[in-house]
Design an enzyme around this catalytic site. Sequence first.
Site, PDB file in Angstrom:
ATOM      1  N   ARG A  47      63.700 -15.823 115.927  1.00  0.00           N
ATOM      2  CA  ARG A  47      64.591 -16.024 114.529  1.00  0.00           C
ATOM      3  C   ARG A  47      64.257 -14.529 113.987  1.00  0.00           C
ATOM      4  O   ARG A  47      65.127 -14.030 113.063  1.00  0.00           O
ATOM      5  CB  ARG A  47      64.062 -17.043 113.931  1.00  0.00           C
ATOM      6  CG  ARG A  47      64.414 -17.178 112.493  1.00  0.00           C
ATOM      7  CD  ARG A  47      64.702 -18.488 111.968  1.00  0.00           C
ATOM      8  NE  ARG A  47      63.481 -19.286 112.240  1.00  0.00           N
ATOM      9  CZ  ARG A  47      62.370 -19.136 111.310  1.00  0.00           C
ATOM     10  NH1 ARG A  47      62.361 -18.376 110.227  1.00  0.00           N
ATOM     11  NH2 ARG A  47      61.070 -19.806 111.457  1.00  0.00           N
ATOM     12  N   TYR A 101      90.190 -15.377 102.660  1.00  0.00           N
ATOM     13  CA  TYR A 101      90.200 -15.987 103.904  1.00  0.00           C
ATOM     14  C   TYR A 101      89.930 -17.741 103.436  1.00  0.00           C
ATOM     15  O   TYR A 101      89.203 -17.715 102.762  1.00  0.00           O
ATOM     16  CB  TYR A 101      89.003 -15.697 104.904  1.00  0.00           C
ATOM     17  CG  TYR A 101      88.666 -16.556 106.089  1.00  0.00           C
ATOM     18  CD1 TYR A 101      89.577 -17.064 106.877  1.00  0.00           C
ATOM     19  CD2 TYR A 101      87.316 -17.074 105.900  1.00  0.00           C
ATOM     20  CE1 TYR A 101      89.168 -18.375 107.797  1.00  0.00           C
ATOM     21  CE2 TYR A 101      86.997 -17.964 107.090  1.00  0.00           C
ATOM     22  CZ  TYR A 101      87.911 -18.558 107.689  1.00  0.00           C
ATOM     23  OH  TYR A 101      87.485 -19.655 108.512  1.00  0.00           O
ATOM     24  N   LYS A 199      85.762 -12.861 116.345  1.00  0.00           N
ATOM     25  CA  LYS A 199      87.129 -12.269 116.538  1.00  0.00           C
ATOM     26  C   LYS A 199      87.253 -11.015 117.404  1.00  0.00           C
ATOM     27  O   LYS A 199      86.896 -10.939 118.526  1.00  0.00           O
ATOM     28  CB  LYS A 199      87.875 -12.097 115.122  1.00  0.00           C
ATOM     29  CG  LYS A 199      87.665 -13.217 114.115  1.00  0.00           C
ATOM     30  CD  LYS A 199      88.359 -14.525 114.706  1.00  0.00           C
ATOM     31  CE  LYS A 199      88.268 -15.723 113.705  1.00  0.00           C
ATOM     32  NZ  LYS A 199      87.268 -16.139 113.011  1.00  0.00           N
TER      33      LYS A 199
HETATM   34  C1  LIG Z   1      89.095 -12.776 107.800  1.00  0.00           C
HETATM   35  C2  LIG Z   1      87.929 -13.809 108.395  1.00  0.00           C
HETATM   36  N1  LIG Z   1      86.669 -13.659 107.899  1.00  0.00           N
HETATM   37  C3  LIG Z   1      85.787 -14.740 108.052  1.00  0.00           C
HETATM   38  C4  LIG Z   1      86.014 -15.340 109.007  1.00  0.00           C
HETATM   39  C5  LIG Z   1      84.933 -16.557 109.382  1.00  0.00           C
HETATM   40  O1  LIG Z   1      84.429 -16.376 110.302  1.00  0.00           O
HETATM   41  P1  LIG Z   1      83.690 -17.371 111.566  1.00  0.00           P
HETATM   42  O2  LIG Z   1      84.739 -18.436 112.034  1.00  0.00           O
HETATM   43  O3  LIG Z   1      82.949 -16.476 112.728  1.00  0.00           O
HETATM   44  O4  LIG Z   1      82.741 -17.967 110.578  1.00  0.00           O
HETATM   45  C6  LIG Z   1      87.326 -15.662 109.591  1.00  0.00           C
HETATM   46  C7  LIG Z   1      87.467 -16.740 110.806  1.00  0.00           C
HETATM   47  O5  LIG Z   1      88.658 -17.119 110.776  1.00  0.00           O
HETATM   48  C8  LIG Z   1      88.276 -14.877 109.280  1.00  0.00           C
HETATM   49  O6  LIG Z   1      89.483 -14.806 109.795  1.00  0.00           O
END
Ligand SMILES: Cc1ncc(COP(=O)(O)O)c(C=O)c1O
Length: 375
Positions: A47, A101, A199
């Site tokens: 961790r 987001y 992503k």
């Molecule tokens: C622009 C953006 N930031 C943050 C996130 C959050 O990421 P995670 O799904 O890995 O928690 C996403 C998820 O779709 C996103 O599109």
Amino acid sequence: MRFETKAIHVGRQVDSLTGAVTTPIHLSTTYERDIDGTYTDGFLYSRGDNPNRRALEECLTSLEEGHDCVTYASGMAAIASLIEALPSDKPRRIIMPDDMYFGIRSLITETDIGSKFDFVMVDMTDLQEVEEAIKSAPTGMVWIETPSNPLVKVTDIEAIAKLAQEGGAYTVVDNTWPTPVLQLPLTLGIDFSLHSVTKYIGGHSDLMIGAVIAKADSPMLTNLRAWQHSKGAVPSPFDCWLALRGVQSLAARMRVHCSNAAEIADFLVQHPNVEAVHYPGLASHPGHSIAARQMSSFGGMLSFQVKGGEREAMAVAAKLRLFMRATSLGGTHSLIEHRSSVEGSGTMAPANLLRVSVGIENVEDLKEDLIQALE
Ligand SMILES: Cc1ncc(COP(=O)(O)O)c(C=O)c1O
């Protein structure tokens, strides 16, 4: 080293035990002390740190041209840590884009983060509105997401960084969509670059990681590291290994994502059944010139509005054969989603809007699929 070379070499070395050129996956949760009680290899408990996570953090630090990187179990864990790591001597006021987001909106409304901070939503593309918000009260943090989701709006990173610095606030850019291949926020005056590694960096829709890359040492970075260790929302060694595998082809993949998206945007703009296309590579996009200045290309994400309403948009999505109807983005395969029904109440997405994560399939196949679906 240049970007493509760093993505392949930084953080890795040949395994001294076996000669393996690919970093092994270290699943061990604990590491043996030396007889004098020290940890000669620098690892104690997984961790706190482990070889796969350290390799990924070193690589991402280098790609974002930063000072250090802290990774988490998901992009949302990184976002929550960034907000909560705001040092206690900073004002509890955070300025956010009104089209941030959607997961952040849920974080604010569904958890106690919402009551611990004063969140002020602005149109980040309107510099005057941002300046007024920063000057109207002491502010701890200014948050940028560019290009934004799902209207693909473009924010002037350098201009906002300057305004925030004058107001003494930390700055964050969610750099998930453009990736460090296309946009380097830390070189434009930003303090922290954020990623949902899930992503494009992972790139194959098969892992979950979040990352924060810091431009410099700061009390906030100290908190971020402490949050990672003590709150324990850490990525697994296997996910770190997958991310390190994915990042090696990031630049090559982004080139195809960008050229496919540009071609599809041009095609959609001319289609009689399409009302509007949102893609910063189009000269008609309101943020085109800012995007051209701060991004090296225009990305793989776009959205478009189908003539008619929700029913017509849903019908197009239903007829597609190659584009998968799924949320998320940044994988090799093309995805499409009706964003307003995903986001629900409070969404800023028009009812006839479809968001597309353009994959790296052959672009002619993608266009043929769109032609038959839009008929
Ligand atoms: C622009 C953006 N930031 C943050 C996130 C959050 O990421 P995670 O799904 O890995 O928690 C996403 C998820 O779709 C996103 O599109």
